[in-house]
Design a protein around this motif. Structure first.
Motif, PDB file in Angstrom:
ATOM      1  N   ASN A   2      31.986 -94.109 -54.988  1.00 19.59           N
ATOM      2  CA  ASN A   2      32.035 -95.553 -55.126  1.00 19.59           C
ATOM      3  C   ASN A   2      32.510 -96.158 -53.809  1.00 19.59           C
ATOM      4  OD1 ASN A   2      32.661 -98.250 -55.709  1.00 19.59           O
ATOM      5  ND2 ASN A   2      33.155 -97.774 -57.832  1.00 19.59           N
ATOM      6  N   TRP A   3      31.645 -96.938 -53.168  1.00 14.86           N
ATOM      7  CA  TRP A   3      31.953 -97.455 -51.843  1.00 14.86           C
ATOM      8  C   TRP A   3      33.119 -98.437 -51.841  1.00 14.86           C
ATOM      9  CZ3 TRP A   3      30.076 -95.105 -47.761  1.00 14.86           C
ATOM     10  CH2 TRP A   3      28.885 -94.374 -47.896  1.00 14.86           C
ATOM     11  N   PHE A   4      33.524 -98.890 -53.053  1.00 16.42           N
ATOM     12  CA  PHE A   4      34.609 -99.871 -53.133  1.00 16.42           C
ATOM     13  C   PHE A   4      35.910 -99.272 -53.649  1.00 16.42           C
ATOM     14  CE2 PHE A   4      30.695-102.276 -53.122  1.00 16.42           C
ATOM     15  CZ  PHE A   4      30.979-103.293 -52.218  1.00 16.42           C
ATOM     16  N   ASP A   5      35.904 -97.976 -53.936  1.00 17.79           N
ATOM     17  CA  ASP A   5      37.158 -97.310 -54.306  1.00 17.79           C
ATOM     18  C   ASP A   5      38.090 -97.290 -53.106  1.00 17.79           C
ATOM     19  OD1 ASP A   5      36.400 -96.864 -56.876  1.00 17.79           O
ATOM     20  OD2 ASP A   5      35.869 -94.759 -56.595  1.00 17.79           O
ATOM     21  N   GLN A   6      39.369 -97.528 -53.325  1.00 22.62           N
ATOM     22  CA  GLN A   6      40.348 -97.480 -52.245  1.00 22.62           C
ATOM     23  C   GLN A   6      41.065 -96.138 -52.245  1.00 22.62           C
ATOM     24  OE1 GLN A   6      42.413-101.311 -53.316  1.00 22.62           O
ATOM     25  NE2 GLN A   6      42.120-101.744 -51.143  1.00 22.62           N
ATOM     26  N   PHE A   7      41.487 -95.690 -51.070  1.00 23.63           N
ATOM     27  CA  PHE A   7      42.228 -94.438 -50.976  1.00 23.63           C
ATOM     28  C   PHE A   7      43.238 -94.518 -49.850  1.00 23.63           C
ATOM     29  CE2 PHE A   7      38.203 -94.092 -48.756  1.00 23.63           C
ATOM     30  CZ  PHE A   7      38.533 -93.559 -47.518  1.00 23.63           C
ATOM     31  N   ASP A   8      44.281 -93.723 -49.996  1.00 22.89           N
ATOM     32  CA  ASP A   8      45.394 -93.734 -49.052  1.00 22.89           C
ATOM     33  C   ASP A   8      45.367 -92.438 -48.250  1.00 22.89           C
ATOM     34  OD1 ASP A   8      47.766 -93.769 -47.684  1.00 22.89           O
ATOM     35  OD2 ASP A   8      49.052 -93.863 -49.440  1.00 22.89           O
ATOM     36  N   GLY A   9      45.128 -92.555 -46.934  1.00 21.33           N
ATOM     37  CA  GLY A   9      45.072 -91.353 -46.113  1.00 21.33           C
ATOM     38  C   GLY A   9      46.065 -91.346 -44.970  1.00 21.33           C
ATOM     39  N   TYR A  10      46.950 -92.342 -44.926  1.00 25.54           N
ATOM     40  CA  TYR A  10      47.826 -92.465 -43.760  1.00 25.54           C
ATOM     41  C   TYR A  10      49.256 -92.772 -44.163  1.00 25.54           C
ATOM     42  CZ  TYR A  10      43.302 -92.562 -41.598  1.00 25.54           C
ATOM     43  OH  TYR A  10      42.037 -92.219 -41.223  1.00 25.54           O
ATOM     44  N   CYS A  11      50.165 -92.318 -43.348  1.00 21.31           N
ATOM     45  CA  CYS A  11      51.587 -92.433 -43.618  1.00 21.31           C
ATOM     46  C   CYS A  11      52.027 -93.881 -43.816  1.00 21.31           C
ATOM     47  CB  CYS A  11      52.371 -91.793 -42.476  1.00 21.31           C
ATOM     48  SG  CYS A  11      54.149 -91.957 -42.605  1.00 21.31           S
ATOM     49  N   GLU A  12      51.533 -94.774 -42.988  1.00 19.26           N
ATOM     50  CA  GLU A  12      52.011 -96.158 -43.029  1.00 19.26           C
ATOM     51  C   GLU A  12      51.659 -96.865 -44.331  1.00 19.26           C
ATOM     52  OE1 GLU A  12      52.059-100.141 -40.186  1.00 19.26           O
ATOM     53  OE2 GLU A  12      50.331 -98.790 -40.107  1.00 19.26           O
ATOM     54  N   ARG A  13      50.545 -96.495 -44.954  1.00 18.65           N
ATOM     55  CA  ARG A  13      50.112 -97.192 -46.171  1.00 18.65           C
ATOM     56  C   ARG A  13      51.005 -96.821 -47.346  1.00 18.65           C
ATOM     57  NH1 ARG A  13      46.148-100.228 -48.014  1.00 18.65           N
ATOM     58  NH2 ARG A  13      45.117-100.215 -45.977  1.00 18.65           N
ATOM     59  N   THR A  70      38.592 -98.687 -48.057  1.00 22.88           N
ATOM     60  CA  THR A  70      37.533 -98.374 -49.009  1.00 22.88           C
ATOM     61  C   THR A  70      36.517 -97.420 -48.385  1.00 22.88           C
ATOM     62  OG1 THR A  70      36.279-100.305 -48.278  1.00 22.88           O
ATOM     63  CG2 THR A  70      37.752-100.616 -50.175  1.00 22.88           C
ATOM     64  N   GLY A  71      35.592 -96.952 -49.227  1.00 23.16           N
ATOM     65  CA  GLY A  71      34.553 -96.061 -48.743  1.00 23.16           C
ATOM     66  C   GLY A  71      33.653 -96.726 -47.714  1.00 23.16           C
ATOM     67  N   TRP A  72      33.254 -97.969 -47.982  1.00 22.74           N
ATOM     68  CA  TRP A  72      32.374 -98.647 -47.018  1.00 22.74           C
ATOM     69  C   TRP A  72      33.094 -98.894 -45.691  1.00 22.74           C
ATOM     70  CZ3 TRP A  72      33.819-103.158 -44.799  1.00 22.74           C
ATOM     71  CH2 TRP A  72      34.737-103.979 -45.484  1.00 22.74           C
ATOM     72  N   ALA A  73      34.394 -99.179 -45.760  1.00 24.27           N
ATOM     73  CA  ALA A  73      35.160 -99.393 -44.534  1.00 24.27           C
ATOM     74  C   ALA A  73      35.340 -98.082 -43.766  1.00 24.27           C
ATOM     75  CB  ALA A  73      36.517-100.013 -44.865  1.00 24.27           C
ATOM     76  N   ALA A  74      35.455 -96.972 -44.499  1.00 28.15           N
ATOM     77  CA  ALA A  74      35.549 -95.664 -43.836  1.00 28.15           C
ATOM     78  C   ALA A  74      34.273 -95.376 -43.054  1.00 28.15           C
ATOM     79  CB  ALA A  74      35.804 -94.570 -44.869  1.00 28.15           C
ATOM     80  N   LEU A  75      33.123 -95.753 -43.639  1.00 29.48           N
ATOM     81  CA  LEU A  75      31.850 -95.573 -42.930  1.00 29.48           C
ATOM     82  C   LEU A  75      31.803 -96.459 -41.687  1.00 29.48           C
ATOM     83  CD1 LEU A  75      29.027 -94.319 -42.817  1.00 29.48           C
ATOM     84  CD2 LEU A  75      28.210 -96.214 -44.244  1.00 29.48           C
ATOM     85  N   ALA A  76      32.303 -97.688 -41.809  1.00 30.33           N
ATOM     86  CA  ALA A  76      32.354 -98.588 -40.657  1.00 30.33           C
ATOM     87  C   ALA A  76      33.272 -98.041 -39.574  1.00 30.33           C
ATOM     88  CB  ALA A  76      32.822 -99.979 -41.096  1.00 30.33           C
ATOM     89  N   ASP A  77      34.235 -97.227 -39.972  1.00 35.87           N
ATOM     90  CA  ASP A  77      35.175 -96.611 -39.034  1.00 35.87           C
ATOM     91  C   ASP A  77      34.534 -95.436 -38.293  1.00 35.87           C
ATOM     92  OD1 ASP A  77      37.520 -95.772 -37.735  1.00 35.87           O
ATOM     93  OD2 ASP A  77      38.193 -94.624 -39.466  1.00 35.87           O
ATOM     94  N   VAL A  78      33.920 -94.519 -39.035  1.00 37.84           N
ATOM     95  CA  VAL A  78      33.458 -93.271 -38.415  1.00 37.84           C
ATOM     96  C   VAL A  78      32.075 -93.377 -37.781  1.00 37.84           C
ATOM     97  CG1 VAL A  78      34.893 -91.881 -39.960  1.00 37.84           C
ATOM     98  CG2 VAL A  78      32.516 -92.356 -40.583  1.00 37.84           C
ATOM     99  N   ALA A  79      31.216 -94.267 -38.291  1.00 33.71           N
ATOM    100  CA  ALA A  79      29.850 -94.354 -37.758  1.00 33.71           C
ATOM    101  C   ALA A  79      29.820 -94.722 -36.272  1.00 33.71           C
ATOM    102  CB  ALA A  79      29.017 -95.334 -38.583  1.00 33.71           C
TER     103      ALA A  79
END
Length: 218
Positions: A2-13, A70-79
């Motif tokens: 789900n491209w709109f699911d949120q996830f926490d991958g970093y210490c600051e969050r 979110t998933g879509w933002a992660a794609l915007a990050d890595v692409a």
């Protein structure tokens, strides 16, 4: 996924509000500043301008990821990061080394199977698994440096410098979660700052060598 699911991958969050990672978000300005600085050095070189545009996009994409998570933002990050790697590799092969178009394109595309082989290896190693994909890049820069040490020693040294900066940057990215107990903001923001320096430096390397040799193919 789900491209709109949120996830926490970093210490600051600490939650999923927009500004839960203020330092990680704001330090993406480093990429944008680096792009704006380097674009003034391009002298109209199309490869340099393209790299600056992608570097700018890296800052925007990473900002979106560290605010929306979110998933879509992660794609915007890595692409844009992947696009920068492939573009830079092609420009090195074509413009700095003067390879024929077909050879430059073929070796650039070879990065995909190259990374496909190395990522699982890095993923199996303690510490390296955190940033498994990113470690393929300094290793590749080192390989180019070794290959060019006799024919293009200055370029080889520049690649070694880039690989060293990037290795430190990836290390700071990788320890983010492990130091969270002692440093609540983590170290990911330092990855942004140092990686912006490294990517800007690599544009400087490209421009320095390509502008010194105006007859090279572009």
């Amino acid at each position: 996924m789900n491209w709109f699911d949120q996830f926490d991958g970093y210490c600051e969050r600490t939650d999923f509000t927009y500004w839960s990672e203020p330092i990680n978000a704001i330090t993406n300005l480093a990429f944008i500043i680096a792009a704006l600085i380097m674009v003034r050095r391009t002298q109209g070189d199309r490869g340099g301008l393209l790299l600056c545009a992608i570097l700018f996009a890296i800052g925007v994409g990473s900002y979106l990821f560290h605010t929306h998570a979110t998933g879509w933002a992660a794609l915007a990050d890595v692409a844009p990061i992947g696009l920068y790697i492939l573009t830079y590799l092609f420009l090195v092969n074509r413009s700095l080394l003067g390879w024929p178009l077909w050879a430059a394109a073929l070796i650039t595309l070879a990065f995909v199977p190259y990374a496909g082989v190395l990522v699982p290896i890095f993923d199996s190693l303690p510490f390296f698994h955190v940033s498994n994909f990113y470690w393929t890049v300094p290793l590749l820069l080192g390989a180019y440096a070794i290959a060019l040490r006799s024919s293009r020693p200055t370029l080889a040294k520049d690649f070694v410098t880039g690989a060293a900066i990037l290795s430190l940057s990836i290390t700071l990215r990788s320890i983010d979660e492990s130091i969270c107990g002692a440093v609540p903001i983590g170290s990911h923001f330092l990855w942004h700052c140092l990686n912006a320096v490294m990517l800007g430096y690599m544009i400087h390397v490209y421009l320095t060598h390509v502008l010194a040799e105006p007859d090279t193919p572009r």
